[in-house]
Design a protein around this motif. Sequence first.
Motif, mmCIF file in Angstrom:
data_model
loop_
_atom_site.group_PDB
_atom_site.id
_atom_site.type_symbol
_atom_site.label_atom_id
_atom_site.label_comp_id
_atom_site.label_asym_id
_atom_site.label_seq_id
_atom_site.Cartn_x
_atom_site.Cartn_y
_atom_site.Cartn_z
ATOM 1 N N ALA A 168 -8.727 -28.080 5.295
ATOM 2 C CA ALA A 168 -7.803 -27.000 5.656
ATOM 3 C C ALA A 168 -8.547 -25.872 6.368
ATOM 4 O O ALA A 168 -8.067 -25.336 7.373
ATOM 5 C CB ALA A 168 -7.097 -26.473 4.407
ATOM 6 N N LEU A 169 -9.738 -25.506 5.850
ATOM 7 C CA LEU A 169 -10.530 -24.448 6.484
ATOM 8 C C LEU A 169 -11.008 -24.867 7.874
ATOM 9 O O LEU A 169 -11.012 -24.058 8.815
ATOM 10 C CB LEU A 169 -11.729 -24.101 5.599
ATOM 11 N N LEU A 170 -11.398 -26.133 8.007
ATOM 12 C CA LEU A 170 -11.870 -26.622 9.300
ATOM 13 C C LEU A 170 -10.770 -26.598 10.355
ATOM 14 O O LEU A 170 -10.957 -26.080 11.460
ATOM 15 C CB LEU A 170 -12.407 -28.050 9.154
ATOM 16 N N ALA A 225 -3.272 -26.663 8.290
ATOM 17 C CA ALA A 225 -3.910 -26.251 7.036
ATOM 18 C C ALA A 225 -2.916 -26.352 5.884
ATOM 19 O O ALA A 225 -3.257 -26.803 4.778
ATOM 20 C CB ALA A 225 -4.437 -24.823 7.167
ATOM 21 N N ILE A 250 -9.686 -28.669 0.712
ATOM 22 C CA ILE A 250 -9.934 -27.254 1.005
ATOM 23 C C ILE A 250 -10.812 -27.134 2.254
ATOM 24 O O ILE A 250 -10.558 -26.320 3.150
ATOM 25 C CB ILE A 250 -10.598 -26.559 -0.201
ATOM 26 N N ILE A 251 -11.858 -27.982 2.307
ATOM 27 C CA ILE A 251 -12.741 -27.984 3.481
ATOM 28 C C ILE A 251 -11.950 -28.371 4.730
ATOM 29 O O ILE A 251 -12.096 -27.757 5.795
ATOM 30 C CB ILE A 251 -13.922 -28.943 3.256
ATOM 31 N N PHE A 289 -8.023 -24.953 10.366
ATOM 32 C CA PHE A 289 -7.593 -23.579 10.620
ATOM 33 C C PHE A 289 -8.623 -22.844 11.482
ATOM 34 O O PHE A 289 -8.278 -22.203 12.483
ATOM 35 C CB PHE A 289 -7.390 -22.845 9.293
ATOM 36 N N GLY A 290 -9.898 -22.962 11.088
ATOM 37 C CA GLY A 290 -10.952 -22.248 11.811
ATOM 38 C C GLY A 290 -11.100 -22.718 13.251
ATOM 39 O O GLY A 290 -11.219 -21.901 14.179
ATOM 40 N N LEU A 292 0.852 -18.461 3.707
ATOM 41 C CA LEU A 292 0.354 -19.066 4.941
ATOM 42 C C LEU A 292 1.517 -19.392 5.881
ATOM 43 O O LEU A 292 1.467 -19.094 7.086
ATOM 44 C CB LEU A 292 -0.428 -20.338 4.604
#
Length: 654
Positions: free
Chosen positions: A103-105, A80, A100-101, A107-108, A43
């Motif tokens: 980091a995804l949020l 993230a 994890i959620i 990032f997204g 990453l």
Amino acid sequence: MSHTQPQPVGDTASITQSDTEPTSEITRLGALFSKTSIFFVMLCVVGLGMGIAYIFGIPIGGKRLLEGQYYWFFIGIFSAAAFIALPAHKSQQTIPFYDIIAALLVFGISMWFSTHAWDIIQSSWTNIPAGVILWVLMLEIARRSGGIPFLLVVLLLGLYPLLADYFPGLLMGIPYSFEHMIEAHVFRTEGMMGITTKIVAEIVLGFLVFAGVLIATGAGEFFIDLANAGFGKYRGGPAKVSIVASGFFGSLSGSIFSNIAGTGSITIPTMKKVGYPPHYAAAIEACASTGGVVMPPVMGAIAFVMAITIGVDYATIMVAAILPSLLFYFGLMLQVDAYAARKGLTGMTSDQIPSARKVLMRGWPFLSVMVFLVWGLLYMRWEYYAPWYACVMMIALSFLSRETMMTPRRLFATMRQIGILVTQTAAIILPIAFVVSALTITGVTGSMTSGLVALGGDNVYLIIALGILACFIMGMAGLAIVAYIFLAVTLAPAIIEIGGLNTVAVHFFIIYYAMLSVITPPVGTAAFLAATIAGAKPMQTSFTAMRLGVVIYFVPLFFLFQPALVLQGDLTPLIYVLPSIIIGIILLSGGLEGYLLGVGLVRPLLRLPLAAAGFAFSFPGLMTTLVGGVISALLVFVIWRENKETGVLSTKAI
């Protein structure tokens, strides 16, 4: 920089001999080649690749990145990474599902915003619900990187626009609704699309990569060996080694805490072995590491913020920092020497001291790269391009030795270390955008300036005193960058307007007083970290560090009223000001430590008068210098005579 956990320092032994993370690295990445570590490095490599492409104008998919696009890429990737690497609490070793959620949020949402970068600029595109989610996630990153005090400052100052019109006097500002506040904080140049992201994503990024490459190739060990070769044989040698090594290392890393964790883990035990008490050894390391942040050529992130704020190139800042930093280290070295002389501490034995010739033969690549970096910064004016070129040179030179060459394993370890440095730095600096935005959009900076002028009654000395107090209060939370940014737009204009003082000197004055709070009680975070390594009492260490670092407390006042000390304006005063300051520091150090260089022991009754006379003699004012000089001469004569009568005249000096 701020009240962060100790940053990784890349102990070479930990890279080459073990798969586990260095003990100074406060992350949960685990073993070097763990799945979490591999994903984290991948990453970060993408993030660094984006940074290189943007900074050097390399097209991606046939197009160059827009500023907004790159900023959102950077925010998404390294935010993230922060949720992956930085635990929610110290004992957390695995990554829970909510991280994890998160980091995804982060990032997204950031990637989505990057696709609208052009619309954000041209048509003020926003999405408030997504902006609120990102704002909350950034607050959590602030908590993980800087602790609760940092979170409270970012949150409370960030929410100031909601209640700006309820505050009295100079604190009153233009109020904003919650939606408009989020719009400014997240989408506008006043907030996350402005100076804070620019600092970490463009200006500081190359220096963080450079520091990681140097450390991974053994620069930390080289500077300690070099300091041992030069100062190890003198009385109290290990303490002087700590000062020199920490000065070099701190300048490279730009972080007080990684400096203490890196060099302190080696130098503090060595100092204790030769007779320095644990609290004294820890205080020496804390002071030396603190000074490294304002030691050229690299310094810390604050120097880059300052260059942007006052509109000068980095070379000007670097040159201006030379004399104050040298005076600080001179005073620290004198006190350490005085303590060793008073306690009869000796230097290292010849078999413990490495050969200077062998050290230089092994470490000439590091010195070559340092010279190249300074040349690039000062002569070529490459500014934030310089460390990238220096990285290429260092990696190329690393292949000249088996011990330093970039093997695949070492390269991976280096990338992981760089990733953590960038992630932790981003996690501290990015949330400051909310503070900057709040101060800017409400217009409070202008009213604060006029309010300080009114409160000080046009008395520049009173305004300076109020400024010092403000620096201490904000800096004690470990928020030197926040303190500087806030005071640079409020206090600095007031001092310059009323006192007609030099702009560079005023801004350096603010930086110094915001920074030195990390060794000052009651929240001396740098001293506390060093005390932990030494097994000493934190508060005792902090008070000792305050005494040892006394020069850094008054030097800012000197260059504030005599800008020649920061190499600004007419340099003629240096002919008489600099010698008086040097002599004054010698006298001051002798009084504080009870041993005057070249004269001998100072009995307790004369220590305070000698220190006070030394301070007066060093102050850049004709009357104070004359009075201090006369009193100092009388005291030195009395001390010399007493030592002559008792037969304990000074032995060989430093």
